[in-house]
Design a protein around this motif. Structure first.
Motif, mmCIF file in Angstrom:
data_model
loop_
_atom_site.group_PDB
_atom_site.id
_atom_site.type_symbol
_atom_site.label_atom_id
_atom_site.label_comp_id
_atom_site.label_asym_id
_atom_site.label_seq_id
_atom_site.Cartn_x
_atom_site.Cartn_y
_atom_site.Cartn_z
ATOM 1 N N ASP A 23 0.861 -1.180 0.000
ATOM 2 C CA ASP A 23 0.000 0.000 0.000
ATOM 3 C C ASP A 23 0.898 1.231 0.000
ATOM 4 N N ASN A 24 0.378 2.353 -0.484
ATOM 5 C CA ASN A 24 1.110 3.612 -0.425
ATOM 6 C C ASN A 24 0.112 4.770 -0.428
ATOM 7 N N HIS A 25 0.582 5.976 -0.712
ATOM 8 C CA HIS A 25 -0.269 7.161 -0.640
ATOM 9 C C HIS A 25 -1.181 7.333 -1.845
ATOM 10 N N ARG A 26 -0.963 6.587 -2.913
ATOM 11 C CA ARG A 26 -1.706 6.799 -4.150
ATOM 12 C C ARG A 26 -3.090 6.140 -4.091
ATOM 13 N N ASP A 27 -4.084 6.827 -4.667
ATOM 14 C CA ASP A 27 -5.440 6.292 -4.705
ATOM 15 C C ASP A 27 -5.464 4.941 -5.429
ATOM 16 N N PHE A 28 -6.212 4.008 -4.865
ATOM 17 C CA PHE A 28 -6.494 2.698 -5.471
ATOM 18 C C PHE A 28 -5.284 1.770 -5.532
ATOM 19 N N PHE A 29 -4.113 2.187 -5.012
ATOM 20 C CA PHE A 29 -2.973 1.276 -5.077
ATOM 21 C C PHE A 29 -3.099 0.197 -4.004
ATOM 22 N N GLY A 30 -2.636 -0.991 -4.336
ATOM 23 C CA GLY A 30 -2.600 -2.100 -3.392
ATOM 24 C C GLY A 30 -2.029 -3.327 -4.062
ATOM 25 N N GLY A 31 -1.819 -4.365 -3.282
ATOM 26 C CA GLY A 31 -1.312 -5.608 -3.849
ATOM 27 C C GLY A 31 -0.654 -6.457 -2.786
ATOM 28 N N GLU A 32 -0.068 -7.550 -3.223
ATOM 29 C CA GLU A 32 0.640 -8.428 -2.312
ATOM 30 C C GLU A 32 1.736 -9.162 -3.071
ATOM 31 N N ASP B 44 1.392 -9.696 -7.121
ATOM 32 C CA ASP B 44 0.156 -9.193 -7.723
ATOM 33 C C ASP B 44 -0.082 -7.798 -7.166
ATOM 34 N N ARG B 45 -0.146 -6.785 -8.036
ATOM 35 C CA ARG B 45 -0.301 -5.407 -7.561
ATOM 36 C C ARG B 45 -0.941 -4.536 -8.636
ATOM 37 N N VAL B 46 -1.348 -3.340 -8.220
ATOM 38 C CA VAL B 46 -1.889 -2.344 -9.135
ATOM 39 C C VAL B 46 -0.747 -1.717 -9.935
ATOM 40 N N THR B 47 -0.954 -1.557 -11.234
ATOM 41 C CA THR B 47 0.001 -0.803 -12.046
ATOM 42 C C THR B 47 -0.392 0.668 -12.016
ATOM 43 N N ASP B 48 0.546 1.490 -11.605
ATOM 44 C CA ASP B 48 0.295 2.917 -11.436
ATOM 45 C C ASP B 48 1.378 3.685 -12.182
ATOM 46 N N ARG B 49 0.986 4.444 -13.190
ATOM 47 C CA ARG B 49 1.952 5.181 -13.999
ATOM 48 C C ARG B 49 1.958 6.673 -13.692
ATOM 49 N N GLY B 50 1.520 7.011 -12.486
ATOM 50 C CA GLY B 50 1.716 8.363 -12.002
ATOM 51 C C GLY B 50 0.835 9.402 -12.666
ATOM 52 N N VAL B 51 1.373 10.623 -12.767
ATOM 53 C CA VAL B 51 0.610 11.776 -13.250
ATOM 54 C C VAL B 51 1.195 12.264 -14.572
ATOM 55 N N PRO B 52 0.409 13.006 -15.363
ATOM 56 C CA PRO B 52 0.921 13.546 -16.627
ATOM 57 C C PRO B 52 1.680 14.855 -16.402
ATOM 58 N N SER B 53 2.118 15.440 -17.493
ATOM 59 C CA SER B 53 2.757 16.755 -17.445
ATOM 60 C C SER B 53 1.732 17.830 -17.789
ATOM 61 N N ILE B 54 2.190 19.067 -17.700
ATOM 62 C CA ILE B 54 1.368 20.203 -18.103
ATOM 63 C C ILE B 54 2.296 21.235 -18.724
ATOM 64 N N ALA B 55 1.807 21.922 -19.738
ATOM 65 C CA ALA B 55 2.645 22.900 -20.439
ATOM 66 C C ALA B 55 2.930 24.098 -19.530
ATOM 67 N N THR B 56 4.088 24.722 -19.754
ATOM 68 C CA THR B 56 4.458 25.928 -19.005
ATOM 69 C C THR B 56 4.342 27.143 -19.924
ATOM 70 N N ALA B 57 5.389 27.398 -20.702
ATOM 71 C CA ALA B 57 5.381 28.513 -21.656
ATOM 72 C C ALA B 57 5.817 27.975 -23.009
ATOM 73 N N PRO B 58 5.420 28.614 -24.098
ATOM 74 C CA PRO B 58 5.816 28.132 -25.433
ATOM 75 C C PRO B 58 7.333 27.986 -25.545
#
Length: 690
Positions: free
Chosen positions: A204-213, A240-254
Motif C-alpha cells: 500500500d502507499n499514498h496513491r489512490d487505489f494502489f494495493g497488492g501483495e 500481484d499489484r496495481v500498475t500505477d503510472r503516475g501523473v501527466p505533465s502540463i505545459a508551461t510557456a511556449p
C-alpha cells in the motif's frame, strides 16, 4: 492455498522477526563464498572479476550495499536501495518492473543473481539477499551482452554450517502496508546445512487505489564435501499489484519544458480494477565449487527460471490541458512467458611465473531463453479524463497487435589474467567472445519470421598502481554491446534485422583508499560512449533515428565507520549526458548532480539514530529531442531512523521517510508518466533472533 501455506511457514518460525542471524551472515562459515563485509563496508567481491578479489584491486567503480545497511534503511526494493547510490537513477518501469538508469543508460534487463543473468521484467525482492552490488560501466568481458551503463547484482543468502539460527522481521508502515519474513539456518551434519527464507508483503502507499501483495519462499541446501562444495536453491515468487503510472505533465510557456502536473499527488490516472500486474516465477539454481589442486579451482552455476508475467494498464497519454482540464488516456494489456536456462563454468588457476603472480580465469557460458509475448490495445468508453469531475471509463481489449514467439541462444568463451608485478603494480587483461542468436515469428496478422546472429569480441583492460597496500590508483578500458532485439528480445522489425548491435565503450580513471579496514573512500572519472543507438523522435510515435551519445562524470564515495559508534555511507556524482557533439539533445533521467548521505550513530549499546539526505538536480523525463520535453524539478529529501535494542535477541526500529514532507517527483517512465514522491511516512520494524 500457496499464500496460506507460506504464511503458516513464516508464522511457525516467528516469534522470528529479525535481521539475518549473525551466525548465518556472510563470513568464513558459509559453505559457498559470497563476499565479506564489516558493517556498511564490503571488502571484496566475487562478481566484478569472477574471482574472489579485494575491491581495492578492482579497476572499476563498485558500490556494495550490505545486509546491515539494507536493514538500517528499511529497504524493501531495488528502488529503495538505489535511492542512496549516486550515479544511479530510478525509473518508474510503467508500474510493473524494476527499471534504472546507470551512467545515462536506461535498462530493464541488466540485473543479475549471483553473477548469472536475471533479465525478466519484474520487481525484485530483498528478503533472501545478503548484499546488492552496483557495478558501473559496461564490461561484457564479465557479464556478456548489455550492461550498457553497468549492472545490478543481488547476492543471495547461503547456508552456514556454524550453528542453528532463527530470525525474521515484522514490519508495517503508516500507509497500511505490512510484511513478515523468516530466516532459518540449520546445520544438518556431515558439513551440510539448510537455509529457508520466506516473506509475505501486503502492499500500500499514498496513491489512490494502489494495493497488492507479494509472497516468496526460498529453501537452500548446501554441503561441504571437503574439496568440493555443492549448493541447490529453489525460489518461488508470486507478485500481484496495481500498475500505477503516475501523473501527466502540463505545459508551461511556449518553447519551454513541460512540468509535472501538481495538485494531483494521489490521483489515479488509470482504471480501478483494470490496472493490474501479476508475476509467478520458479527459479532453480545449482552451484558446484571444487578445488582440483591447491592452485586450480573450478566453479559451475546452473540456473533455470520459469516466469509467467502480465500487466494491464490505462495511463495518461498526453499532457493535461490545465490544472482542472482534461487528460487523454490510452490502454493495453501485455502478457509474457519466458523460460531461461543458463549454464556458467569457470576455471581459476593461481600460478607464479618467476616474480610475476597470475590469477588466470577461463570460462564458458551458454544460455537458452524462450519467450512468448502478446499485446492487445484497449478501447476506452471515454478516452478523456476530466480532472474537475473524475469518472473512470470502462475498457475492452481487442485482438493482438503483437503476438511473438522467440528463442535466444547464446554462447560465450572468455579469458582473463590478473597479473601482479610485485606488490605495487597489477594488470587486468580480459577478452570475451559472444555469439548471440535470435529467431522467432510474429504471429499477429500475416505471420512473419525474423532472425539474426551476432558475433562480438569484447576486451577489458585495467592497470592498478598501489603506492601503498591500502591505496590504489587505476585506469581501465571496457566494452559491451546490445543486439538490436533490445534487452527483452521479443521481436525484430525488418529494419532492425539489418542493423549491427549498439556498442558501448567506457574509459575510467580512479583511486581507492582504505583509510582503515572499516573506512574507505573512492574517486572515479569516466567517459561512456554509446554508438549507433536508436532514439525516438519526440511527437512522432514509432519514429527513430540513429545517433551516438556520451556521458562524462565524476563519482566520489565514502563508506565506513568515522568513529566506532558512527557509520556513514555517502557519495556525490556529477554526470553530463548528451548526444555526441550536440549538447542540446540531453539524455533522459540523468540529473547532473546527485548527493546521497546516510548516517547511523549509536548513542550507546542499546540506542541508535539514523539520518539520511538525498538530493537530485533537475532531470528530463525522457531524452530531450524537443524543447517541451518534460523536466522533473530538483528535490532534496531527508530521512531519519531510531534504533532500539531491547536485548541480544530483540530489536525495534522506526524509519521516517521524507521527514520534512517535501513535495517532489521521484521518477518517471516518459514525459507523461511521472511518479509523485510519497509524503512523510513512517515504517515500524521489530526483529527477533535466536
Amino acid at each position: 492455498m500457496k499464500k496460506l501455506l507460506l504464511l503458516t511457514a513464516v508464522a511457525a518460525v516467528v516469534p522470528a522477526t529479525a535481521r539475518a542471524n549473525d551466525a548465518a551472515h556472510e563470513d568464513d562459515r558459509t559453505i559457498l563464498v559470497i563476499g565479506h563485509s564489516d558493517g556498511y563496508v564490503a571488502t571484496n567481491s566475487v562478481t566484478a572479476t569472477k574471482t574472489d578479489t579485494p575491491l581495492i584491486d578492482v579497476p572499476q567503480t563498485i558500490s556494495v550495499v550490505t545486509r546491515e545497511r539494507l536493514d538500517d534503511q528499511a529497504s524493501r526494493s531495488i528502488a529503495d536501495v538505489l535511492r542512496y547510490v549516486p550515479g544511479t537513477t530510478i525509473g518508474q518501469g510503467e508500474g510493473n518492473r524494476d527499471q534504472i538508469t546507470l551512467r545515462g543508460q536506461n535498462t530493464t534487463a541488466d540485473f543479475f543473481l549471483d553473477g548469472v543473468r536475471d533479465d525478466v521484467q519484474y520487481f525484485r525482492s530483498l528478503y533472501n539477499i545478503e548484499r546488492v552490488e552496483i557495478l558501473k560501466g559496461p564490461f561484457a568481458m564479465i557479464f556478456g551482452r548489455g550492461g550498457s551503463g553497468g549492472v545490478i547484482n543481488r547476492v543471495q543468502k547461503t547456508p552456514s554450517s556454524e550453528a542453528l539460527a532463527v530470525g525474521g522481521t515484522l514490519s508495517a508502515n503508516s500507509f497500511g502496508a505490512w510484511d513478515i519474513s523468516a530466516d532459518v539456518n540449520a546445520p544438518i551434519g556431515g558439513g551440510a546445512a539448510f537455509r529457508l527464507n520466506a516473506n509475505y508483503e501486503s502492499l500500500d502507499n499514498h496513491r489512490d487505489f494502489f494495493g497488492g501483495e507479494r509472497y516468496a519462499i526460498n529453501p537452500y541446501a548446501a554441503v561441504d564435501l571437503g574439496r568440493w562444495k555443492l549448493g541447490l536453491s529453489y525460489e518461488y515468487v508470486n507478485d500481484d499489484r496495481v500498475t500505477d503510472r503516475g501523473v501527466p505533465s502540463i505545459a508551461t510557456a511556449p518553447g519551454q519544458p513541460n512540468r509535472p502536473l501538481t495538485g494531483h499527488r494521489d490521483t489515479f490516472f488509470g482504471v480501478p480494477g483494470v490496472n493490474r500486474t501479476g508475476l509467478e516465477a520458479h527459479i532453480v539454481k545449482a552451484r558446484l565449487d571444487g578445488a582440483l589442486t591447491d592452485a586450480l579451482t573450478w566453479s559451475t552455476t546452473l540456473l533455470y527460471g520459469d516466469y509467467d508475467k502480465y500487466y494491464t494498464n490505462v495511463y495518461a497519454n498526453g499532457a493535461a490541458t490545465g490544472p482542472a482540464g482534461t487528460v487523454s488516456l490510452s490502454s493495453y494489456t501485455d502478457a509474457t512467458e519466458r523460460q531461461n536456462f543458463i549454464a556458467q563454468s569457470n576455471l581459476l588457476w593461481d600460478v607464479d611465473l618467476g616474480a610475476i603472480g597470475n590469477r588466470i580465469l577461463l570460462g564458458l557460458e551458454y544460455g537458452d531463453q524462450d519467450s512468448t509475448n502478446q499485446r492487445r490495445n484497449g478501447t476506452l468508453s471515454n478516452s478523456t479524463l476530466n480532472l474537475a469531475n473524475i469518472v473512470y471509463p470502462t475498457v475492452t481489449f481487442g485482438a493482438p497487435t503483437r503476438n511473438t514467439e522467440s528463442r535466444v541462444r547464446f554462447f560465450s568463451a572468455y579469458a582473463q589474467d590478473q597479473i601482479a608485478f610485485g606488490p605495487h603494480v597489477d594488470l587486468v587483461l580480459g577478452l570475451r567472445y559472444d555469439r548471440f542468436e535470435i529467431e522467432g515469428t510474429d504471429l499477429a496478422g500475416t505471420p512473419r519470421a525474423f532472425a539474426r546472429t551476432d558475433d562480438k569480441v569484447s576486451p577489458r583492460l585495467g592497470l592498478i598502481l598501489k603506492p601503498r597496500e591500502n591505496m590504489s590508483i587505476y585506469g581501465s578500458y571496457s566494452r559491451s554491446f546490445l543486439p538490436r532485439s533490445g534487452d527483452q528480445f521479443l521481436t525484430l522489425s525488418p529494419a532492425q534485422e539489418d542493423l549491427t548491435p549498439e556498442r558501448m565503450v567506457n574509459y575510467e580513471v580512479g583511486a581507492k583508499w582504505d583509510i582503515r579496514p572499516d573506512l574507505n573512500v573512492t574517486l572515479a572519472l569516466f567517459q561512456l560512449d554509446r554508438n549507433n543507438t536508436a532514439v525516438p523522435v519526440a511527437g512522432v510515435p514509432g519514429s527513430q533515428f540513429l545517433t551516438d551519445t556520451r556521458t562524462r562524470g565524476v563519482e566520489l564515495a565514502l563508506v565506513g565507520r568515522i568513529t566506532p559508534n558512527w557509520q556513514v555511507s555517502g557519495g556525490y556524482t556529477y554526470q553530463d549526458a548528451h548526444r555526441k557533439n550536440d549538447d542540446s539533445i540531453r539524455l533522459g533521467q540523468v540529473p547532473k548532480h546527485q548527493i546521497a548521505l546516510w548516517n547511523r550513530y549509536d548513542v550507546n549499546a542499546n540506542v541508535g539514530v539514523g539520518l539520511g539526505v538525498v538530493h537530485q538536480s533537475s532531470q528530463f523525463a525522457a531524452i530531450r529531442t524537443a524543447p517541451t520535453v518534460t523536466r522533473l524539478p530538483a528535490f532534496t529529501r531527508v530521512d531519519a531512523a531510531l534504533f532500539f535494542k531491547a536485548n541480544e535477541r530483540v530489536e525495534f526500529q522506526v524509519n521516517v521517510e521524507n521527514l520534512l514532507d517535501e513535495s517532489y517527483f521521484s521518477d518517471a517512465h516518459n514525459v507523461n508518466n511521472i511518479t509523485p514522491g510519497a509524503p512523510i511516512n513512517a515504517r515500524f520494524t521489530a526483529r527477533v533472533r535466536y
